[in-house]
Design a protein around this motif. Sequence first.
Motif, PDB file in Angstrom:
ATOM      1  N   LEU A  17       0.807  -1.218   0.000  1.00  0.00           N
ATOM      2  CA  LEU A  17       0.000   0.000   0.000  1.00  0.00           C
ATOM      3  C   LEU A  17       0.842   1.270   0.000  1.00  0.00           C
ATOM      4  O   LEU A  17       0.290   2.364  -0.150  1.00  0.00           O
ATOM      5  N   GLY A  18       2.150   1.126   0.149  1.00  0.00           N
ATOM      6  CA  GLY A  18       3.020   2.295   0.152  1.00  0.00           C
ATOM      7  C   GLY A  18       3.991   2.300  -1.002  1.00  0.00           C
ATOM      8  O   GLY A  18       3.819   3.023  -1.980  1.00  0.00           O
ATOM      9  N   VAL A  19       5.004   1.452  -0.926  1.00  0.00           N
ATOM     10  CA  VAL A  19       6.074   1.464  -1.928  1.00  0.00           C
ATOM     11  C   VAL A  19       5.531   1.188  -3.328  1.00  0.00           C
ATOM     12  O   VAL A  19       5.851   1.881  -4.293  1.00  0.00           O
ATOM     13  N   ASN A  24       4.859   7.519  -7.959  1.00  0.00           N
ATOM     14  CA  ASN A  24       6.106   8.271  -7.780  1.00  0.00           C
ATOM     15  C   ASN A  24       6.128   8.895  -6.392  1.00  0.00           C
ATOM     16  O   ASN A  24       5.120   8.920  -5.679  1.00  0.00           O
ATOM     17  N   ASP A  25       7.301   9.403  -6.014  1.00  0.00           N
ATOM     18  CA  ASP A  25       7.468   9.986  -4.678  1.00  0.00           C
ATOM     19  C   ASP A  25       6.652  11.261  -4.511  1.00  0.00           C
ATOM     20  O   ASP A  25       6.145  11.550  -3.421  1.00  0.00           O
ATOM     21  N   GLU A  26       6.528  12.047  -5.580  1.00  0.00           N
ATOM     22  CA  GLU A  26       5.778  13.300  -5.510  1.00  0.00           C
ATOM     23  C   GLU A  26       4.320  13.047  -5.127  1.00  0.00           C
ATOM     24  O   GLU A  26       3.734  13.795  -4.328  1.00  0.00           O
ATOM     25  N   SER A  27       3.725  11.987  -5.687  1.00  0.00           N
ATOM     26  CA  SER A  27       2.344  11.646  -5.345  1.00  0.00           C
ATOM     27  C   SER A  27       2.219  11.246  -3.878  1.00  0.00           C
ATOM     28  O   SER A  27       1.207  11.534  -3.232  1.00  0.00           O
ATOM     29  N   ALA A  28       3.250  10.600  -3.347  1.00  0.00           N
ATOM     30  CA  ALA A  28       3.232  10.221  -1.934  1.00  0.00           C
ATOM     31  C   ALA A  28       3.299  11.459  -1.039  1.00  0.00           C
ATOM     32  O   ALA A  28       2.581  11.560  -0.035  1.00  0.00           O
ATOM     33  N   VAL A  29       4.141  12.435  -1.399  1.00  0.00           N
ATOM     34  CA  VAL A  29       4.215  13.683  -0.632  1.00  0.00           C
ATOM     35  C   VAL A  29       2.865  14.400  -0.673  1.00  0.00           C
ATOM     36  O   VAL A  29       2.381  14.907   0.343  1.00  0.00           O
ATOM     37  N   LEU A  30       2.247  14.433  -1.857  1.00  0.00           N
ATOM     38  CA  LEU A  30       0.948  15.089  -1.996  1.00  0.00           C
ATOM     39  C   LEU A  30      -0.084  14.449  -1.077  1.00  0.00           C
ATOM     40  O   LEU A  30      -0.922  15.154  -0.488  1.00  0.00           O
ATOM     41  N   GLU A  31      -0.026  13.145  -0.900  1.00  0.00           N
ATOM     42  CA  GLU A  31      -0.981  12.459  -0.035  1.00  0.00           C
ATOM     43  C   GLU A  31      -0.839  12.931   1.407  1.00  0.00           C
ATOM     44  O   GLU A  31      -1.830  13.098   2.131  1.00  0.00           O
ATOM     45  N   ARG A 106       6.475   4.779   1.198  1.00  0.00           N
ATOM     46  CA  ARG A 106       7.074   5.044  -0.111  1.00  0.00           C
ATOM     47  C   ARG A 106       8.305   5.935   0.033  1.00  0.00           C
ATOM     48  O   ARG A 106       9.264   5.838  -0.734  1.00  0.00           O
ATOM     49  N   LEU A 107       8.271   6.823   1.051  1.00  0.00           N
ATOM     50  CA  LEU A 107       9.313   7.836   1.177  1.00  0.00           C
ATOM     51  C   LEU A 107      10.486   7.403   2.053  1.00  0.00           C
ATOM     52  O   LEU A 107      11.626   7.770   1.772  1.00  0.00           O
ATOM     53  N   GLY A 108      10.211   6.674   3.144  1.00  0.00           N
ATOM     54  CA  GLY A 108      11.310   6.323   4.043  1.00  0.00           C
ATOM     55  C   GLY A 108      11.065   5.060   4.828  1.00  0.00           C
ATOM     56  O   GLY A 108       9.938   4.564   4.922  1.00  0.00           O
ATOM     57  N   ARG A 109      12.139   4.564   5.430  1.00  0.00           N
ATOM     58  CA  ARG A 109      12.075   3.290   6.154  1.00  0.00           C
ATOM     59  C   ARG A 109      11.801   3.479   7.644  1.00  0.00           C
ATOM     60  O   ARG A 109      11.366   2.539   8.316  1.00  0.00           O
ATOM     61  N   ASN A 110      12.078   4.663   8.185  1.00  0.00           N
ATOM     62  CA  ASN A 110      11.852   4.934   9.609  1.00  0.00           C
ATOM     63  C   ASN A 110      10.979   6.167   9.774  1.00  0.00           C
ATOM     64  O   ASN A 110      11.283   7.223   9.207  1.00  0.00           O
ATOM     65  N   ILE A 111       9.908   6.009  10.547  1.00  0.00           N
ATOM     66  CA  ILE A 111       8.927   7.085  10.694  1.00  0.00           C
ATOM     67  C   ILE A 111       8.714   7.394  12.178  1.00  0.00           C
ATOM     68  O   ILE A 111       8.604   6.476  12.999  1.00  0.00           O
ATOM     69  N   GLU A 112       8.664   8.686  12.487  1.00  0.00           N
ATOM     70  CA  GLU A 112       8.259   9.117  13.838  1.00  0.00           C
ATOM     71  C   GLU A 112       7.241  10.248  13.693  1.00  0.00           C
ATOM     72  O   GLU A 112       7.479  11.211  12.982  1.00  0.00           O
ATOM     73  N   ILE A 113       6.083  10.068  14.373  1.00  0.00           N
ATOM     74  CA  ILE A 113       5.034  11.086  14.349  1.00  0.00           C
ATOM     75  C   ILE A 113       4.828  11.607  15.762  1.00  0.00           C
ATOM     76  O   ILE A 113       4.554  10.826  16.685  1.00  0.00           O
ATOM     77  N   ILE A 149      10.541  11.653   8.665  1.00  0.00           N
ATOM     78  CA  ILE A 149      10.776  10.473   7.834  1.00  0.00           C
ATOM     79  C   ILE A 149      12.283  10.328   7.678  1.00  0.00           C
ATOM     80  O   ILE A 149      12.953  11.166   7.066  1.00  0.00           O
ATOM     81  N   GLY A 150      12.842   9.264   8.237  1.00  0.00           N
ATOM     82  CA  GLY A 150      14.279   9.032   8.180  1.00  0.00           C
ATOM     83  C   GLY A 150      14.633   7.874   7.268  1.00  0.00           C
ATOM     84  O   GLY A 150      13.778   7.107   6.824  1.00  0.00           O
ATOM     85  N   ASN A 151      15.950   7.769   7.015  1.00  0.00           N
ATOM     86  CA  ASN A 151      16.434   6.682   6.151  1.00  0.00           C
ATOM     87  C   ASN A 151      15.659   6.699   4.826  1.00  0.00           C
ATOM     88  O   ASN A 151      15.058   5.697   4.429  1.00  0.00           O
ATOM     89  N   LEU A 152      15.688   7.853   4.153  1.00  0.00           N
ATOM     90  CA  LEU A 152      14.909   8.051   2.932  1.00  0.00           C
ATOM     91  C   LEU A 152      15.291   7.045   1.852  1.00  0.00           C
ATOM     92  O   LEU A 152      16.465   6.673   1.706  1.00  0.00           O
ATOM     93  N   ARG A 153      14.303   6.609   1.124  1.00  0.00           N
ATOM     94  CA  ARG A 153      14.555   5.606   0.076  1.00  0.00           C
ATOM     95  C   ARG A 153      15.235   6.235  -1.148  1.00  0.00           C
ATOM     96  O   ARG A 153      15.887   5.546  -1.925  1.00  0.00           O
ATOM     97  N   GLU A 154      15.037   7.555  -1.371  1.00  0.00           N
ATOM     98  CA  GLU A 154      15.623   8.246  -2.514  1.00  0.00           C
ATOM     99  C   GLU A 154      16.334   9.506  -2.045  1.00  0.00           C
ATOM    100  O   GLU A 154      15.999  10.082  -1.014  1.00  0.00           O
ATOM    101  N   LYS A 155      17.300   9.950  -2.846  1.00  0.00           N
ATOM    102  CA  LYS A 155      18.015  11.185  -2.537  1.00  0.00           C
ATOM    103  C   LYS A 155      17.216  12.361  -3.074  1.00  0.00           C
ATOM    104  O   LYS A 155      16.757  12.351  -4.214  1.00  0.00           O
ATOM    105  N   TRP A 156      17.060  13.382  -2.223  1.00  0.00           N
ATOM    106  CA  TRP A 156      16.309  14.571  -2.627  1.00  0.00           C
ATOM    107  C   TRP A 156      17.275  15.730  -2.824  1.00  0.00           C
ATOM    108  O   TRP A 156      17.645  16.429  -1.879  1.00  0.00           O
ATOM    109  N   SER A 157      17.694  15.960  -4.075  1.00  0.00           N
ATOM    110  CA  SER A 157      18.580  17.069  -4.402  1.00  0.00           C
ATOM    111  C   SER A 157      17.783  18.373  -4.445  1.00  0.00           C
ATOM    112  O   SER A 157      16.550  18.374  -4.417  1.00  0.00           O
ATOM    113  N   LYS A 158      18.515  19.479  -4.513  1.00  0.00           N
ATOM    114  CA  LYS A 158      17.856  20.777  -4.584  1.00  0.00           C
ATOM    115  C   LYS A 158      16.940  20.848  -5.813  1.00  0.00           C
ATOM    116  O   LYS A 158      15.805  21.331  -5.729  1.00  0.00           O
ATOM    117  N   LYS A 159      17.458  20.374  -6.966  1.00  0.00           N
ATOM    118  CA  LYS A 159      16.665  20.405  -8.185  1.00  0.00           C
ATOM    119  C   LYS A 159      15.394  19.570  -8.041  1.00  0.00           C
ATOM    120  O   LYS A 159      14.307  19.976  -8.494  1.00  0.00           O
TER     121      LYS A 159
END
Length: 714
Positions: A17-19, A24-31, A106-113, A149-159
Amino acid sequence: MEQLKYIIEDSTIAELLGVQNFTNDESAVLELVKNSYDAKATFITLCFEGNQFIITDDGIGMNVDDIKRHWMHVGKSSKEYEVIDENNNVRVLAGSKGIGRFALSRLGRNIEICSKKFGSVGVVWSTDWNSSLLSEDESLNECGTKISIGNLREKWSKKRVENLADFISKTYNDSLMKIEISHPGFTKVIERYFPMPQLGKNCLSNIQLKFNSDKCVLTTIVQSDEFLDKAKRYCPQIDINKFRAETDMIDEFKASKELDLSMEELEEKLKKLGNFSAEMYFNINSTSIEMEKFLYKYSSLPEPLKGGIILYRNAFSISAYEGKKDWLGLGKRSRKSPAAASHPTGAWRVRENQLAGKVEIDKKTNVVLQDLSNRQGLNENIYYQLFVEIILTGLKEFERYRQAIVRLIDVKNNVEPDNNPTPVSDKVVSNPATVSKLTSIEAKQLAVEIKSYRKESYEYKREKANVEERYKYDVRILNVLATTGLKASSIAHEMRNDRNSIAANSENIIRALQEYDMWDELLAPDKTEKAYKNVPHLIKSNSEVSAKIVAFMNTMLSEMEKKQFEATWQSITDLLNKTKNIWERDYAWVSITLQLEEDVCFLMSEDILRVIFDNLILNSIQQNENMDHINISIIAREENGLIYFVYFDNGKGLDKKYNSNPRKILEVHETTRKDGHGLGMWIVNNTIVMSGGEIIRINGENGFSIEFSVGGKM
C-alpha cells in the motif's frame, strides 16, 4: 463457528500500500499534504535536511485514541464530506479510503510522528514497518502534527525539491492552507499555479465550460484578444472578441458509436454525472508573415500559461491528471485531423501544447467519477468517457469559432493585386548590363522586389508544407472510399453478364409455376398464411431485392468511367437530367424537379456535379426514409463565371442540434445517424471548394436547403 480475521504483516502492508501503490514519490508527498489539509491545518512546512524529510502542520492533531482507532485501522476512514476549520471556512475533505498514510512507506524506512490534540496529552508513534510503538509525551505543547521520515529511500537534491514545489503548485487548488517547502539554500512558499488570466499577457483566448447535468446542457464561453481590430472588417457577422454557445448533450451524443447508449440510458447517465466546470487558456506563437497574413495581434505573449490540462477534485488534483498526461487525447485528435485553421474544409484541432487550464469536479456532486484504489487516477468507466467527451465538445465549439474567423480573414490573401507596374527585376533579367544604369529610384525598387521575392519564396515553402499537411487526412479518407468503390466496381464487372438473368428470374419462375399448374395452388390461403412458406410473397421480395442489385451494378459500371474526370464543355441541363433520371429510376418514392433559366454550358468535369448532387440526394433519402414520398428541387443559374445552385427537399430538415450552427454538418464524421459515416456533406463541401465555389447558406427548418456556387477549377 469461530469468526476469523486476516492477519497481515506490517512490512507487507507497507510494501503493497506504500512502496508499490504510489506511482512516484511526488504523489506520496501530496498524499501527506492532503492529510494536513483534512486536519484543518492553516500552515504546513516540508523540510528536507540531509537524509531526513520533516512535515510539520498546525492542524487538529491526534491523541492515543485516534492513533489506535483510526491511524492503525487500515482501510477505515473517519472523514466525512466536509469540515469547517477554525476560521469558519468550509473544506471538502481530500481523503476517504484510509490508506493514504502508507505514503510514508514510499518515502522512508523509519517514521516518527509527534502529535498533540487540544485537551489531550501529546503522543509519539514510530515504526520501521516491522513493528510500531506508541507512547505519550507531555512535553508536546502546541496542537498539530510533526512527521519525521528518516532513512529516505531516494536522494532529494535541490533540483528535485524545486520540481516537487512545482508539482505541488499545480496539484494544490486552494488558499486555505499555506505551504512552505525548503531545502538547504532553497525556501519557497507554494502559490496556486493558475492566476487570474489576462488576455494578451497569459493567453490569447479564455475558454470557459459549464456543464448543467439537470438540463444536460454544456455552455461554452470564449473571450479572445487574438486578432487585430482591422480583422473585424472581414468578419462582419462574427464577434472576434466574444463567443457563447449552448449545446444539448443528448442531441450531441445520441448518434455516438463509441458510447453505444440508448437515449434513455444517455440521459440517465448525463444526469448522474453531475455539474462540473472547466477553464482553459489558448496560446500560439506566430511568425511575422503569419501575423500579416491572418491579422494576429501578438507574435508571442510575455507570460504564457503552460502546464497542460489539470483535473482538480475540490482542493487537489488527481495525481495522474496534473498536466503531464494528455488525458483528453488532444494529441490524438490533432494527428487524426491535421488541417490548418485556414483549411477551407478540414477541421482544425487545437494542439496539446497550445492549451493549458483546469477542470474542476466535486467529491459528492461527481461521485460517479471514481478514484482508483491508489488514488493515482480515475476509473475510466462510461461516466468518465462522457465526462471527457463533454469537455471535447466544448473545445470543438472554440475550434469552430476560431477557424471561422481565420477562414474569413484568409480570403484577403487569395485576392491578386491589379495594375502592377513592370518590375525592375524583369529589365535586369532580360539585360543584366542595365544594372549599372539604374536610377536611384529603380535601384531602391529592385531591392524591394528582391526582398519580396525572398519573402514569396519563404511563403511558398511554408504553403507547400501546409498544403501537404492539409490534404493528408483528406487523402486518407478518400483512399478508403476509393478502395471500397473499386472493390464494389470489380464485383459489378464480374456480374455484368448476370444482370439480365437477375432481373428476369422472378418472372421466369412465376411463368414456370403457372405452366406446371402450381401457381394457383400456391396462392391458396392455407399456403400463404405463414410468411416463410408464402412462395408468391417470397418471389416478390426477391424481385425487389434483385432490382436493387441491378440498380447498384448499373451505377457502379457507369460511375467509374475515366471520361467523367476530364474537363469538357458540359450542358448543365443534361448533367442534372441524367442525375434526376438515375435516382428516380432507382427510387420510385423520390421526385426531382429541375428549374433552370436556360441551358448553361460550362467547362468542367462531369464528376463534380455528380459527386455533389449524389451526396445531397442520398442524404435527403437517408434522413427521410420513413416518408412515403420525398420531393427534391434543384435551381441553377449562371452569374459572373460561376454556377449558383439552390437545392431543397420537403423532408424533416436538420436535427435540432444544428439549429444554432447548420455549418457543423460540413465537418468530417459529423452525423446524427448511428450507422452514418458523416462523410457525405464533407465531400460535398470539399468538392465545391476545390472547384472554386463556396457554400453560401444552409437551412434545416421546414425541410433541408443549401445554396452554393461551383467554379471550373477542377
